[in-house]
Scaffold this motif. Structure first.
Motif, PDB file in Angstrom:
ATOM      1  N   ARG A   1      27.075   0.181  16.381  1.00 37.47           N
ATOM      2  CA  ARG A   1      26.128   0.772  17.340  1.00 37.47           C
ATOM      3  C   ARG A   1      25.124   1.668  16.618  1.00 37.47           C
ATOM      4  N   ALA A   2      25.609   2.478  15.694  1.00 37.22           N
ATOM      5  CA  ALA A   2      24.717   3.371  14.939  1.00 37.22           C
ATOM      6  C   ALA A   2      23.719   2.565  14.106  1.00 37.22           C
TER       7      ALA A   2
ATOM      8  N   TRP B   1      18.159   0.741  13.358  1.00 37.23           N
ATOM      9  CA  TRP B   1      17.188  -0.356  13.278  1.00 37.23           C
ATOM     10  C   TRP B   1      16.106  -0.184  14.348  1.00 37.23           C
ATOM     11  N   ALA B   2      16.539   0.161  15.576  1.00 42.66           N
ATOM     12  CA  ALA B   2      15.591   0.336  16.688  1.00 42.66           C
ATOM     13  C   ALA B   2      14.632   1.495  16.424  1.00 42.66           C
ATOM     14  N   GLU B   3      15.125   2.552  15.834  1.00 43.76           N
ATOM     15  CA  GLU B   3      14.269   3.712  15.539  1.00 43.76           C
ATOM     16  C   GLU B   3      13.177   3.375  14.527  1.00 43.76           C
TER      17      GLU B   3
ATOM     18  N   THR C   1      19.443  -4.888  20.490  1.00 45.29           N
ATOM     19  CA  THR C   1      20.568  -5.805  20.292  1.00 45.29           C
ATOM     20  C   THR C   1      20.123  -7.245  20.524  1.00 45.29           C
ATOM     21  N   ARG C   2      19.370  -7.473  21.600  1.00 44.58           N
ATOM     22  CA  ARG C   2      18.872  -8.818  21.901  1.00 44.58           C
ATOM     23  C   ARG C   2      18.000  -9.345  20.766  1.00 44.58           C
ATOM     24  N   ARG C   3      17.102  -8.500  20.265  1.00 45.66           N
ATOM     25  CA  ARG C   3      16.211  -8.923  19.183  1.00 45.66           C
ATOM     26  C   ARG C   3      16.991  -9.255  17.909  1.00 45.66           C
ATOM     27  N   LEU C   4      17.970  -8.427  17.605  1.00 41.10           N
ATOM     28  CA  LEU C   4      18.765  -8.669  16.402  1.00 41.10           C
ATOM     29  C   LEU C   4      19.574  -9.956  16.510  1.00 41.10           C
TER      30      LEU C   4
END
Length: 102
Positions: A11-12, A17-19, A31-34
């Motif tokens: 999760r971290a 990655w999102a940041e 999560t969907r993009r990854l």
């Protein structure tokens, strides 16, 4: 809608990655993009059976060329290379992935 449990470390990693993305996606969007990226890479990176065989043959030929006896004639080197790539007769007869010769 899908749900799954992710270990805190995973999760971290997703949050980090999102940041780093320009649009700062939510956790679910990240999560969907990854997942999409992972699936896309896996499909594009996989070789077909024929391509795998050609790639294996190419790698074997390159390895044999690197260790070949430079003092031998070109014909001898080619013959040795051909025998190494083809493999010993007793192994060729034991292969289950090839049709039996009649």
């Amino acid at each position: 809608m899908m749900g799954f449990r992710a270990a805190p470390v995973l999760r971290a990693s997703i949050v980090r990655w999102a940041e780093n993305q320009p649009d700062k996606p939510t956790l679910s969007e990240a999560t969907r993009r990854l997942v999409e990226l992972g699936l896309d890479v896996k499909v594009k990176g996989r070789l077909s059976g024929k391509d795998q065989k050609l790639r294996a043959r190419e790698l074997a030929a390159n390895a044999i060329d690197r260790i070949a006896d430079s003092k031998a004639s070109a014909e001898d080197r080619a013959d040795r290379k051909r025998r190494l790539i083809k493999g010993p007769q007793e192994f060729r007869e034991a292969r289950v992935d090839r049709p039996k010769k009649k």
